[in-house]
Motif scaffolding. Structure first.
Motif, short mmCIF file in Angstrom:
data_model
loop_
_atom_site.label_atom_id
_atom_site.label_comp_id
_atom_site.label_asym_id
_atom_site.label_seq_id
_atom_site.Cartn_x
_atom_site.Cartn_y
_atom_site.Cartn_z
N LYS A 3 0.83 -1.20 0.00
CA LYS A 3 0.00 0.00 0.00
C LYS A 3 0.87 1.25 0.00
O LYS A 3 2.04 1.21 0.41
CB LYS A 3 -0.92 0.00 1.22
N ALA A 4 0.28 2.36 -0.41
CA ALA A 4 1.01 3.64 -0.44
C ALA A 4 1.54 3.96 0.95
O ALA A 4 0.85 3.81 1.96
CB ALA A 4 0.09 4.76 -0.92
N GLY A 5 2.80 4.39 1.03
CA GLY A 5 3.42 4.76 2.29
C GLY A 5 3.98 3.59 3.08
O GLY A 5 4.56 3.76 4.15
N GLU A 6 3.80 2.39 2.57
CA GLU A 6 4.29 1.21 3.27
C GLU A 6 5.70 0.86 2.79
O GLU A 6 5.98 0.90 1.60
CB GLU A 6 3.35 0.02 3.05
N ILE A 7 6.57 0.51 3.74
CA ILE A 7 7.97 0.22 3.43
C ILE A 7 8.28 -1.21 3.87
O ILE A 7 8.01 -1.58 5.02
CB ILE A 7 8.91 1.19 4.17
N CYS A 8 8.85 -1.99 2.98
CA CYS A 8 9.28 -3.35 3.31
C CYS A 8 10.65 -3.26 3.98
O CYS A 8 11.59 -2.71 3.43
CB CYS A 8 9.35 -4.20 2.04
N HIS A 9 10.74 -3.81 5.20
CA HIS A 9 12.00 -3.79 5.94
C HIS A 9 12.73 -5.13 5.91
O HIS A 9 13.95 -5.17 6.04
CB HIS A 9 11.76 -3.41 7.40
N TYR A 10 11.99 -6.23 5.78
CA TYR A 10 12.63 -7.54 5.85
C TYR A 10 11.71 -8.58 5.24
O TYR A 10 10.48 -8.49 5.35
CB TYR A 10 12.91 -7.90 7.32
N GLU A 11 12.30 -9.59 4.61
CA GLU A 11 11.54 -10.73 4.11
C GLU A 11 12.39 -11.98 4.19
O GLU A 11 13.62 -11.92 4.09
CB GLU A 11 11.07 -10.51 2.67
N CYS A 12 11.74 -13.12 4.44
CA CYS A 12 12.45 -14.40 4.52
C CYS A 12 11.46 -15.53 4.25
O CYS A 12 10.25 -15.35 4.34
CB CYS A 12 13.10 -14.58 5.89
N VAL A 13 12.00 -16.69 3.93
CA VAL A 13 11.18 -17.89 3.77
C VAL A 13 10.73 -18.32 5.16
O VAL A 13 11.49 -18.23 6.13
CB VAL A 13 11.99 -19.01 3.09
N ALA A 14 9.48 -18.73 5.27
CA ALA A 14 8.93 -19.11 6.57
C ALA A 14 7.96 -20.28 6.43
O ALA A 14 7.44 -20.53 5.34
CB ALA A 14 8.21 -17.92 7.20
N THR A 15 7.72 -20.94 7.54
CA THR A 15 6.71 -22.01 7.61
C THR A 15 5.67 -21.58 8.62
O THR A 15 6.00 -21.27 9.76
CB THR A 15 7.35 -23.35 8.04
#
Length: 161
Positions: free
Chosen positions: A52-64
């Motif tokens: 969404k507008a104004g949203e910033i991704c800080h981290y991502e990883c594979v997860a279960t």
């Protein structure tokens, strides 16, 4: 079980005693990474989907994703933590996301009562308790980044096993 102490003072719960030495070394390294992360600002990374507008991704990883399910055992049933699906766990400035091929699940920070670390199925995990009492557990590789960003946006400490 949600325990009343901070993640910086990690104690090993009964479930965590399996592989305690390995986990203890991992948690010591994660505490050091967390200490270093707390000295700076959260970094931005490319998002694996349109946010969404104004949203910033800080981290991502594979997860279960793991959830408690009722399992019949003869004449009685019991709650058992089961692995549900594999996907991508994303931490943004607005909340957590869990992406699978089938859907995107969003957990806004305003919905979250508590976040804690745990040790399930021999791996480290983040447990998210939502206002409606529902708990979702995500097995992840690294804890420090998730804890750091969650603490900044929730305004509270993440607790651990």
């Amino acid at each position: 079980m949600f325990l009343p102490f901070g993640w910086d003072r990690v104690a090993l719960s009964g479930a965590a005693r399996h592989g305690a030495e390995k986990q203890s070394a991992f948690l010591a390294a994660e505490r050091e990474r967390l200490r270093i992360l707390r000295q700076g600002e959260p970094r931005s990374v490319p998002s694996p989907f349109a946010m969404k507008a104004g949203e910033i991704c800080h981290y991502e990883c594979v997860a279960t994703l793991c959830e408690t399910r009722k399992v019949r055992n003869g004449s009685c049933s019991e709650d058992v933590l089961q692995q549900i699906s594999r996907g991508i766990f994303v931490v943004s400035n607005k909340g957590f996301y869990y992406l699978t091929n089938a859907r995107v699940t969003r957990i806004e920070y305003g919905e979250i009562i508590r976040v804690e670390t745990d040790y399930v199925f021999g791996q480290n995990a983040i447990c998210v308790m939502k206002r409606k009492g529902h708990i979702q557990t995500f097995i992840v590789d690294k804890l420090a980044e998730i804890i750091y960003i969650a603490e900044r946006h929730l305004g509270a400490a993440v607790v651990g096993p």
